[in-house]
Design an enzyme around this catalytic site. Sequence first.
Site, short mmCIF file in Angstrom:
data_model
loop_
_atom_site.label_atom_id
_atom_site.label_comp_id
_atom_site.label_asym_id
_atom_site.label_seq_id
_atom_site.Cartn_x
_atom_site.Cartn_y
_atom_site.Cartn_z
N ASP A 22 0.00 28.32 -28.89
CA ASP A 22 -0.71 28.14 -30.16
C ASP A 22 -1.21 26.69 -30.21
O ASP A 22 -0.76 25.84 -29.42
CB ASP A 22 0.26 28.44 -31.31
CG ASP A 22 -0.37 28.26 -32.67
OD1 ASP A 22 -1.51 28.71 -32.87
OD2 ASP A 22 0.28 27.64 -33.52
N ASP A 24 -2.43 24.73 -33.66
CA ASP A 24 -2.09 23.99 -34.88
C ASP A 24 -0.60 24.12 -35.19
O ASP A 24 -0.07 25.23 -35.31
CB ASP A 24 -2.93 24.52 -36.05
CG ASP A 24 -4.39 24.14 -35.89
OD1 ASP A 24 -4.69 22.95 -35.90
OD2 ASP A 24 -5.23 25.05 -35.75
N THR A 122 -3.90 29.71 -27.09
CA THR A 122 -4.11 31.00 -27.76
C THR A 122 -4.07 30.74 -29.26
O THR A 122 -3.05 30.96 -29.91
CB THR A 122 -3.04 32.02 -27.33
OG1 THR A 122 -1.75 31.39 -27.33
CG2 THR A 122 -3.32 32.56 -25.95
#
Length: 244
Positions: A22, A24, A122
């Site tokens: 990921d 953020d 992702t």
Amino acid sequence: MAFTIYHPEWGASRPILGVLCDMDGLLLDTEKLFARFWTEAAQALGFPMTWHQSLGLRSLSQEAGQAYLRQCLGPGADYTAIRAERIRRMDAWIAAHGVDPKPGLSNMLDALDRLAIPAAVTSSSPPERIREYLEPLGLYHRFREICSGYEVPRGKPEPDIYLHGAARLGLAPENCLALEDSPAGILSAYRAGCLPVMIPDLDEPDGETRSRLFARADSLGDIPDLLNALQNAGKTGETAASPR
């Protein structure tokens, strides 16, 4: 070493060939900004959102975010309008102050290079924002693949982005660690069949999220130790366990 393996049996005889990340709150210290500006934007438009409510929006697709906002703020909550105001405020702040990487990121990427384990981003963010945030920090080209939730039919918490990320690396999802900081992201990775690892950012996982975790780590800097533990266990035929 600062990691805890909750389900060591999930990693038994399961070589880790890729890492899906990921962005953020995981790679970048931006999740606190999303929480702040979602709250400010909603309040500016007349909806008394709390900080705790804003955390529930992490990693959600637009469809899921709309449903969540109406659940929290009532049927009059306009996701599109609130989101536009959040983007305006947050973009102005980042233009003035920039974004920071999370602790341990460079060490993790260096270790993945040494181990010849490819990594992919992702993220639920659009492709242009991923580049805008990562490139100034010299991070964009350190990932084999950059995958955006805008490239798949369904966003998190559906599994599409993690299935897409694994496919872009040419790997099966079960051979990928998925690194996340949010419950929605963990659910997405879990549904995809990856090994979900949570690195908490703004809050700790609750019991439901912990039930979906392969492991929890304190920081990105702990991921090389987790990978080494898994590789060593694979060589000996044992099941990896948390460090004592």
